[in-house]
Design an enzyme around this catalytic site. Structure first.
Site, short mmCIF file in Angstrom:
data_model
loop_
_atom_site.label_atom_id
_atom_site.label_comp_id
_atom_site.label_asym_id
_atom_site.label_seq_id
_atom_site.Cartn_x
_atom_site.Cartn_y
_atom_site.Cartn_z
N GLU A 166 0.81 -1.24 0.00
CA GLU A 166 0.00 0.00 0.00
C GLU A 166 0.84 1.28 0.00
OE1 GLU A 166 -1.77 -2.96 0.13
OE2 GLU A 166 -3.56 -1.72 0.25
N TYR A 168 3.47 1.96 1.90
CA TYR A 168 4.09 2.29 3.19
C TYR A 168 5.61 2.06 3.15
CZ TYR A 168 -0.56 2.80 5.26
OH TYR A 168 -1.84 3.22 5.55
N ARG A 216 2.72 -8.92 3.98
CA ARG A 216 1.77 -8.34 2.99
C ARG A 216 2.60 -7.75 1.86
NH1 ARG A 216 -3.25 -5.13 4.13
NH2 ARG A 216 -4.19 -4.92 2.07
N HIS A 254 -1.56 3.93 -1.57
CA HIS A 254 -2.62 4.89 -1.21
C HIS A 254 -2.65 6.08 -2.17
CE1 HIS A 254 -4.12 2.80 2.15
NE2 HIS A 254 -3.05 2.94 2.90
N GLN A 341 -18.19 4.77 4.43
CA GLN A 341 -18.69 5.98 5.11
C GLN A 341 -18.42 6.01 6.61
OE1 GLN A 341 -22.67 7.31 4.09
NE2 GLN A 341 -22.42 6.52 2.04
P1 NAP Z 1 -27.31 17.34 -0.61
O1 NAP Z 1 -26.02 16.65 -0.44
O2 NAP Z 1 -27.80 18.20 0.46
O3 NAP Z 1 -27.21 18.14 -1.96
C1 NAP Z 1 -28.24 18.89 -2.48
C2 NAP Z 1 -27.65 19.89 -3.46
O4 NAP Z 1 -28.69 20.67 -3.98
C3 NAP Z 1 -26.68 20.78 -2.79
O5 NAP Z 1 -25.41 20.49 -3.38
C4 NAP Z 1 -27.17 22.21 -3.05
O6 NAP Z 1 -26.08 22.84 -3.68
C5 NAP Z 1 -28.35 22.03 -3.98
N1 NAP Z 1 -29.53 22.75 -3.52
C6 NAP Z 1 -30.05 22.78 -2.27
N2 NAP Z 1 -31.16 23.55 -2.25
C7 NAP Z 1 -31.34 24.01 -3.50
C8 NAP Z 1 -32.29 24.85 -4.08
N3 NAP Z 1 -33.28 25.39 -3.39
N4 NAP Z 1 -32.16 25.14 -5.40
C9 NAP Z 1 -31.16 24.60 -6.11
N5 NAP Z 1 -30.21 23.81 -5.60
C10 NAP Z 1 -30.31 23.52 -4.30
O7 NAP Z 1 -28.45 16.29 -0.87
P2 NAP Z 1 -28.46 15.02 -1.80
O8 NAP Z 1 -27.54 15.11 -2.94
O9 NAP Z 1 -29.89 14.85 -2.09
O10 NAP Z 1 -27.97 13.87 -0.87
C11 NAP Z 1 -28.71 13.51 0.27
C12 NAP Z 1 -27.84 12.81 1.29
O11 NAP Z 1 -27.45 11.56 0.83
C13 NAP Z 1 -26.58 13.57 1.64
O12 NAP Z 1 -26.34 13.46 3.00
C14 NAP Z 1 -25.54 12.85 0.90
O13 NAP Z 1 -24.29 12.93 1.54
C15 NAP Z 1 -26.07 11.43 0.89
N6 NAP Z 1 -25.59 10.76 -0.31
C16 NAP Z 1 -24.26 10.49 -0.41
C17 NAP Z 1 -23.78 9.88 -1.53
C18 NAP Z 1 -22.32 9.57 -1.65
O14 NAP Z 1 -21.58 9.73 -0.72
N7 NAP Z 1 -21.85 9.14 -2.77
C19 NAP Z 1 -24.61 9.56 -2.57
C20 NAP Z 1 -25.97 9.86 -2.46
C21 NAP Z 1 -26.44 10.48 -1.32
P3 NAP Z 1 -26.05 24.40 -3.99
O15 NAP Z 1 -26.81 25.04 -2.87
O16 NAP Z 1 -24.61 24.76 -4.06
O17 NAP Z 1 -26.70 24.52 -5.31
FE1 SF4 Z 2 -17.26 0.29 5.98
FE2 SF4 Z 2 -19.53 -0.75 6.87
FE3 SF4 Z 2 -19.53 0.67 4.61
FE4 SF4 Z 2 -18.41 -1.77 4.75
S1 SF4 Z 2 -20.57 -1.25 4.96
S2 SF4 Z 2 -17.52 0.01 3.81
S3 SF4 Z 2 -17.55 -1.75 6.78
S4 SF4 Z 2 -19.06 1.42 6.64
#
Ligand code: NAP
Ligand code: SF4
Length: 670
Positions: A166, A168, A216, A254, A341
């Protein structure tokens, strides 16, 4: 006859017989860093030992302070520490399992100003530049490894894993990329290998024959200037001759720009690398990376790719993984969906690791699943991740639980996530909960929107009614070309060839991938990320050849900052690179002026400059969510108290990790 004969076959290592072919690989939890956390770490490993895994490896312990991953991080450097570790090793042995301590010297990945390496070359992922070691300095590091292994033995460990991959410290000596020395520790491949081989040889001399040494070995560095295949094979042979008991596979440094463990990496994507290496040594060889189901592990072993499989995160998700495989209950396994996460993203944020789908992981002493003293009748409304976690946890404790879901299916937001290419495994979590509902006897009402009257008579009401997509106040938002992400992803409404995605949070990024990508098979995935045949290409690096995008997509946000800035540390870069591969055009600092037949009209910045019309066929709104609390309000109006959890509680920061943890904690307290 077991369904997994290869997986469950014992392995005789001479002085010890492993009961099966599964190793719980090293995973730093953050509990390693303080001796005062050892009771928690002991409980964590003991629970996994009870779950049937035959050999476990701890998170990394530095053999000295210069090898610290972070300041005051975990070390094993004195007898006082070794004595304290007895608590952990005794707890594991009492459950009939074995444990090896991983010795990890971070070298130039050390996050502090006193780091050392083969040469004074800064890593691209670390602001601190290491000091190049003198000849004497190198020898002192070797001594530190050997002393650490001896202390591990004194502490009751069954062996050590010497972390040689990795990117290291040891890896930094092995590769020309980071070793520019001209003394006996560099210059030629033999000299670059000397450090690794000396560490193993001297460790074996010190610890004797009845102690496991796992090495490893980085079989595919996945970085420019990485080791050639000849280097890898020669190293393997010398490590075996030096006295290693087992060789484990390491894939990618990494700092590599190839994903190796996130959800979008196909299962068992790298076991062919181990398969190519295995014929060159006689000692058992372990494979790893993206193996999370018994069936997958069985196939890998039956193919002869390796003698053992190592999994780390799957044991955070389910401590009973082996037990369930052994008793043909694979459908009960809480599968790690490789989201990172609550585990790796926590570690990188210097928080204690746990697991999104199992919040008890590494919190076994705090979140105990004790039977209830007073059985209650509990109604849970909403069968998304929060409602499911609350229902099954409460039922498991002995409560009578009824779960109401308006949809025809359980899953909530996970039902949407599993439609995203590379996130199909979110379906595993839904499958797990479906099975657990059956086993715990939760009474499930599908297609039933619960009202106030349905909830009369329950002792407790838990509302996990979730969220609805936010509808932003943009002129023309009701134009026929506008769709919500739910209409696009779940309802599969038709989308044109040119699309604007409003909102670049987690869902906007996911939707952009959904609109541009089809789920690749292993060959297409390797081509996309430039993973080549390690026996032919140095470091296994090939020229990336992504598939063309399915559509032209614009991804927009109002903020001026980086797109996807809120994504996880260990996954965000993969999503951003995937968007780049598909030439998704990212626009920041946007004002949404209006939507009409021409398309989406935008301007930029506080002064609303540079007007532009994006001539799109479809606008997909991913502007976050609003909580659904109508039922809560109605119940409260009748004087009932309710527990609000998940997105219905906090939609602003809706995420499954918070939702499942909140639900689990509530159910443990009811
Ligand atoms: P979010 O992360 O809160 O994003 C919503 C986006 O919409 C923001 O980036 C905001 O950006 C925009 N927004 C908010 N209000 C708005 C408005 N009135 N008009 C226009 N744009 C607006 O919500 P989400 O994408 O729905 O995700 C929901 C949750 O699921 C989050 O906690 C996220 O972390 C999680 N999630 C994570 C992943 C991942 O890690 N891959 C994938 C899916 C969901 P601006 O205000 O800059 O425009
Ligand atoms: Fe990590 Fe749990 Fe997500 Fe697996 S499911 S990647 S152990 S948080």
């Amino acid at each position: 006859m077991s369904s997994y004969p290869h997986l469950l076959e014992p392995l005789d290592l001479g002085h010890v017989v492993l009961p099966n072919r599964v190793i719980m690989g090293s995973m730093h939890t953050g509990l390693e860093d303080r001796l005062s956390d050892l009771p928690k770490l002991a409980a964590y490993f003991a629970e996994r030992a009870r779950g049937g895994v035959g050999l476990m490896v701890t998170g990394g312990y530095a053999p000295n302070r210069t090898g610290w991953l972070t300041p005051f991080g975990s070390t094993l450097v004195n007898r006082r520490q070794a004595r304290k570790h007895r608590l952990l090793t005794d707890a594991v042995h009492a459950e009939g399992s074995r444990i090896a301590l991983q010795i990890l010297h971070a070298g130039r990945y050390s996050y502090h100003p006193f780091s050392v390496s083969a040469s004074a070359l800064k890593a691209p992922i670390n602001p601190f530049k290491p000091r190049a070691l003198s000849d004497r300095g190198v020898r002192k590091q070797i001594e530190a490894y050997v002393d650490c292994a001896a202390l591990a033995r004194e502490a009751g460990y069954d062996g050590v894993e010497i972390m040689g991959s990795e990117g290291y410290f040891i890896n930094q000596f092995l590769s020309e990329r980071t070793n520019k020395r001209t003394d006996r520790w560099g210059g030629s491949p033999e000299n670059r290998r000397r450090l690794a081989v000396e560490i193993v040889r001297r460790t074996r001399e010190r610890v004797g024959d009845d102690f496991l040494i796992i090495y490893r070995l980085s079989m595919a560095d996945l970085v420019e200037g990485g080791q050639t295949w000849d280097d890898v094979v020669a190293l393997g042979k010398e490590i075996e001759a030096a006295g290693a008991s087992i060789i484990n596979t390491g894939i990618g440094w990494h700092e590599a720009r190839v994903p190796t463990i996130v959800t979008s990496v196909p299962r068992a994507a790298f076991t062919s690398v181990t398969a190519a290496f295995k014929p060159h040594v006689k000692i058992p060889v372990v494979t790893s990376n993206r193996i999370n189901l018994p069936q997958v592990a069985e196939e890998v072993l039956a193919r002869g790719d390796a003698d053992l499989v190592s999994m780390a995160r799957p044991f955070l998700a389910d401590p009973e993984w082996v037990l369930k495989a052994t008793t043909d209950r694979a459908d009960e396994i809480n599968v790690c969906i490789a989201c990172n996460q609550a585990c790796l993203d926590h570690v990188f944020a210097k928080k204690k690791a746990s697991c999104m789908v199992n919040p008890r992981a590494a919190r076994e002493t705090e979140l105990q699943l004790l039977p209830t003293r007073r059985t209650k009748s509990i109604a849970v409304v909403g069968a998304g991740p929060a409602g499911l976690a609350a229902a099954v946890t409460a039922a498991e404790r002995g409560h009578h639980v009824e779960l109401f879901e308006a949809d025809a299916e359980i899953g909530g937001q996970f039902g949407i996530a599993q439609q995203i290419p590379g996130k199909e495994e979110f379906a595993e979590t839904i499958r797990y909960y479906r099975r657990r509902l059956e086993l715990t006897g939760v009474k499930l009402h599908l297609g039933r929107r619960a009202g106030v009257d349905d909830l009369a008579g329950f002792d407790e009401i838990v509302l996990a009614t979730g969220v609805v997509p936010r509808v932003p106040a943009i002129p023309g938002i009701d134009h026929p070309k506008v769709l919500s992400y739910v209409e696009v992803v779940r309802e599969r409404q038709p989308v044109g060839d040119t699309v604007a995605v409003i909102g670049a949070g987690g869902i906007g990024v996911d939707v952009s991938e959904f609109l541009t990508t089809t789920s690749p098979d292993l060959a297409a995935w390797k081509a996309e990320w430039g993973v080549g045949d390690p026996t032919l290409l140095r470091g296994a690096l090939a020229v990336p050849r992504p598939e063309p995008s399915l559509r032209k997509v614009y991804l927009l946000q109002r903020k001026a900052g980086k797109i996807g800035a809120g994504l996880g540390k260990t996954t965000g870069w993969v999503h951003r690179a995937a968007l780049k591969n598909k030439q998704v055009e990212q626009l920041r600092g946007v004002n949404y002026e209006r939507i009409d037949d021409e398309g989406l009209h935008v301007t930029f910045g506080p002064k609303r400059e540079k007007p532009r019309v994006l001539a799109v066929d479809t606008v997909v709104v991913c502007a976050g969510q609003e909580p659904v609390r109508d039922l809560a309000d109605a119940l409260r109006a009748t004087g009932r108290s309710v527990h609000l959890i998940g997105g219905a509680d906090v939609a602003a920061e809706l995420d499954a990790k918070r939702a499942i943890e909140q639900a689990t904690r509530l159910a443990l307290a009811l």
